[in-house]
Design a protein around this motif. Structure first.
Motif, PDB file in Angstrom:
ATOM      1  N   ALA A   1       0.842  -1.111   0.031  1.00  0.00           N
ATOM      2  CA  ALA A   1       0.039   0.154   0.082  1.00  0.00           C
ATOM      3  C   ALA A   1       0.906   1.388  -0.043  1.00  0.00           C
ATOM      4  N   GLN A   2       0.286   2.445  -0.707  1.00  0.00           N
ATOM      5  CA  GLN A   2       1.035   3.592  -0.800  1.00  0.00           C
ATOM      6  C   GLN A   2       0.663   4.515   0.414  1.00  0.00           C
ATOM      7  N   ARG A   3       1.479   5.292   0.981  1.00  0.00           N
ATOM      8  CA  ARG A   3       1.221   6.152   2.127  1.00  0.00           C
ATOM      9  C   ARG A   3       1.993   7.450   2.074  1.00  0.00           C
ATOM     10  N   VAL A   4       1.459   8.608   2.238  1.00  0.00           N
ATOM     11  CA  VAL A   4       2.189   9.817   2.526  1.00  0.00           C
ATOM     12  C   VAL A   4       1.931  10.386   3.823  1.00  0.00           C
ATOM     13  N   THR A   5       3.093  10.672   4.777  1.00  0.00           N
ATOM     14  CA  THR A   5       2.872  11.384   6.000  1.00  0.00           C
ATOM     15  C   THR A   5       3.539  12.650   5.842  1.00  0.00           C
ATOM     16  N   GLN A   6       2.990  13.933   6.100  1.00  0.00           N
ATOM     17  CA  GLN A   6       3.230  15.109   6.521  1.00  0.00           C
ATOM     18  C   GLN A   6       3.060  15.254   7.893  1.00  0.00           C
ATOM     19  N   PRO A   7       3.881  15.333   8.607  1.00  0.00           N
ATOM     20  CA  PRO A   7       4.248  15.247  10.348  1.00  0.00           C
ATOM     21  C   PRO A   7       3.619  16.575  10.723  1.00  0.00           C
ATOM     22  N   GLU A   8       3.686  17.660  10.293  1.00  0.00           N
ATOM     23  CA  GLU A   8       3.411  18.823  10.531  1.00  0.00           C
ATOM     24  C   GLU A   8       2.042  19.403  10.009  1.00  0.00           C
ATOM     25  N   LYS A   9       1.130  19.869  11.022  1.00  0.00           N
ATOM     26  CA  LYS A   9      -0.115  20.302  10.409  1.00  0.00           C
ATOM     27  C   LYS A   9       0.209  21.939   9.988  1.00  0.00           C
ATOM     28  N   LEU A  10       1.114  22.618  10.863  1.00  0.00           N
ATOM     29  CA  LEU A  10       1.132  23.931  10.621  1.00  0.00           C
ATOM     30  C   LEU A  10       2.618  24.177  11.025  1.00  0.00           C
ATOM     31  N   LEU A  11       3.204  25.179  10.052  1.00  0.00           N
ATOM     32  CA  LEU A  11       4.712  25.503  10.050  1.00  0.00           C
ATOM     33  C   LEU A  11       4.318  27.052  10.025  1.00  0.00           C
ATOM     34  N   SER A  12       4.992  27.730  10.793  1.00  0.00           N
ATOM     35  CA  SER A  12       4.817  29.434  11.153  1.00  0.00           C
ATOM     36  C   SER A  12       6.406  29.715  11.026  1.00  0.00           C
ATOM     37  N   VAL A  13       6.613  30.339   9.853  1.00  0.00           N
ATOM     38  CA  VAL A  13       8.214  30.940   9.969  1.00  0.00           C
ATOM     39  C   VAL A  13       7.747  32.812   9.731  1.00  0.00           C
ATOM     40  N   PHE A  14       8.999  33.455   9.784  1.00  0.00           N
ATOM     41  CA  PHE A  14       8.910  35.005   9.684  1.00  0.00           C
ATOM     42  C   PHE A  14       9.219  35.110   8.133  1.00  0.00           C
ATOM     43  N   LYS A  15       9.042  36.245   7.357  1.00  0.00           N
ATOM     44  CA  LYS A  15       9.171  36.469   6.083  1.00  0.00           C
ATOM     45  C   LYS A  15      10.934  36.506   5.977  1.00  0.00           C
ATOM     46  N   GLY A  16      11.309  35.939   5.033  1.00  0.00           N
ATOM     47  CA  GLY A  16      12.849  35.835   4.753  1.00  0.00           C
ATOM     48  C   GLY A  16      13.623  34.630   5.428  1.00  0.00           C
ATOM     49  N   ALA A  17      12.922  33.870   6.304  1.00  0.00           N
ATOM     50  CA  ALA A  17      13.297  32.851   7.009  1.00  0.00           C
ATOM     51  C   ALA A  17      13.417  31.593   5.871  1.00  0.00           C
ATOM     52  N   PRO A  18      14.397  30.483   6.207  1.00  0.00           N
ATOM     53  CA  PRO A  18      14.080  29.583   5.274  1.00  0.00           C
ATOM     54  C   PRO A  18      12.919  28.466   5.847  1.00  0.00           C
ATOM     55  N   VAL A  19      12.301  28.065   4.756  1.00  0.00           N
ATOM     56  CA  VAL A  19      11.268  26.826   4.918  1.00  0.00           C
ATOM     57  C   VAL A  19      11.647  25.473   4.422  1.00  0.00           C
ATOM     58  N   GLU A  20      11.265  24.635   5.445  1.00  0.00           N
ATOM     59  CA  GLU A  20      11.184  23.217   4.860  1.00  0.00           C
ATOM     60  C   GLU A  20       9.838  22.452   5.292  1.00  0.00           C
ATOM     61  N   LEU A  21       9.094  22.202   4.473  1.00  0.00           N
ATOM     62  CA  LEU A  21       7.827  21.386   4.567  1.00  0.00           C
ATOM     63  C   LEU A  21       8.288  19.693   4.566  1.00  0.00           C
ATOM     64  N   LYS A  22       7.946  18.970   5.503  1.00  0.00           N
ATOM     65  CA  LYS A  22       8.455  17.681   5.603  1.00  0.00           C
ATOM     66  C   LYS A  22       7.464  16.660   4.806  1.00  0.00           C
ATOM     67  N   CYS A  23       7.868  15.691   4.313  1.00  0.00           N
ATOM     68  CA  CYS A  23       7.105  14.687   3.403  1.00  0.00           C
ATOM     69  C   CYS A  23       7.714  13.227   3.254  1.00  0.00           C
ATOM     70  N   ASN A  24       7.169  12.218   4.201  1.00  0.00           N
ATOM     71  CA  ASN A  24       7.884  10.895   4.143  1.00  0.00           C
ATOM     72  C   ASN A  24       6.665  10.095   3.278  1.00  0.00           C
ATOM     73  N   TYR A  25       7.233   9.076   2.937  1.00  0.00           N
ATOM     74  CA  TYR A  25       6.568   8.239   1.903  1.00  0.00           C
ATOM     75  C   TYR A  25       6.556   6.695   2.231  1.00  0.00           C
ATOM     76  N   SER A  26       5.615   5.902   1.743  1.00  0.00           N
ATOM     77  CA  SER A  26       5.812   4.491   1.857  1.00  0.00           C
ATOM     78  C   SER A  26       5.149   3.864   0.485  1.00  0.00           C
ATOM     79  N   TYR A  27       6.156   3.298  -0.419  1.00  0.00           N
ATOM     80  CA  TYR A  27       5.815   2.670  -1.528  1.00  0.00           C
ATOM     81  C   TYR A  27       6.865   1.782  -1.835  1.00  0.00           C
ATOM     82  N   SER A  28       6.616   0.569  -2.276  1.00  0.00           N
ATOM     83  CA  SER A  28       7.487  -0.601  -2.503  1.00  0.00           C
ATOM     84  C   SER A  28       8.090  -0.588  -3.656  1.00  0.00           C
ATOM     85  N   GLY A  29       7.663   0.328  -4.859  1.00  0.00           N
ATOM     86  CA  GLY A  29       8.382   0.579  -6.106  1.00  0.00           C
ATOM     87  C   GLY A  29       8.868   1.706  -6.428  1.00  0.00           C
TER      88      GLY A  29
END
Lengths: 108, 113
Positions: A1-29
């Protein structure tokens, strides 16, 4: 089965700051990974896909098969980046599987 | 090109009723996929239509059915509505089956009372 996980519901940053939105997946192929974005009062739209290996609106994402991740990054956040971001996966001609989304808030 | 269009925008039904939602794909697209998006969740795949046939189906009961017409437009039907069917229903179109980039419509907000 394929699955996608985004662990953060909310990410708050200030203008000009770096951003990283996390995504992990599960898939056999060999998956194809996407980031979709939904701005306020607009429809869901494709931001980027990993096979294109391009930068859209300053965002990039690298597929890391070892860590099964596809994190979305931007070096300097802008207020107009505030939106809902969804990571999605497809593989083997199957339909898209979405994560639950991360709301990005960029504060002035 | 108006892109993917959906009707109606909003709909209120009561439990046990039946509902039909409609979708017109983006010009040049021949594949329509339907998704259910509950509050606070990502879209969940219901089914996909290509060449007027259901080609793929997600984990949804038979109460959910659909149709694709020769002009590639599509309908989603839900019978015996439950409170849990309340959600935003999204239609996405693409070309050539599931491999093409999917373009989404604005959605239909269904409320079941």
């Amino acid at each position: 089965a394929q699955r996608v996980t985004q662990p953060e519901k909310l990410l708050s940053v200030f203008k000009g700051a770096p951003v990283e939105l996390k995504c992990n997946y599960s898939y056999s192929g060999s998956p194809e990974l996407f980031w979709y974005v939904q701005y306020s009062r607009q429809r869901l739209q494709l931001l980027l896909r990993h096979i294109s290996r391009e930068s859209i609106k300053g965002f990039t994402a690298d597929l890391n098969k070892g860590e099964t991740s596809f994190h979305l990054k931007k070096p300097f956040a802008q207020e107009e980046d505030s939106a809902m971001y969804y990571c999605a996966l497809t593989g083997g001609r199957r339909a898209l599987t979405f994560g639950s989304g991360t709301r990005l808030q960029v504060q002035p | 090109d108006a892109g993917v269009t959906q009707s109606p925008t909003h709909l209120i039904k009561t439990r046990g009723q039946q509902v039909t939602l409609r979708c017109s794909p983006k010009s040049g697209h021949d594949t329509v996929s339907w998704y259910q998006q509950a509050l606070g969740q990502g879209p969940q795949f219901i089914f996909q239509y290509y060449e007027e046939e259901e080609r793929q189906r997600g984990n949804f009961p038979d109460r959910f059915s659909g149709h694709q017409f020769p002009n590639y437009s599509s309908e989603l039907n839900v019978n015996a509505l439950l409170l849990g069917d309340s959600a935003l229903y999204l239609c996405a179109s693409s070309w050539g089956g599931s491999e093409g980039t999917q373009y989404f419509g604005p959605g239909t907000r269904l409320t079941v009372l």
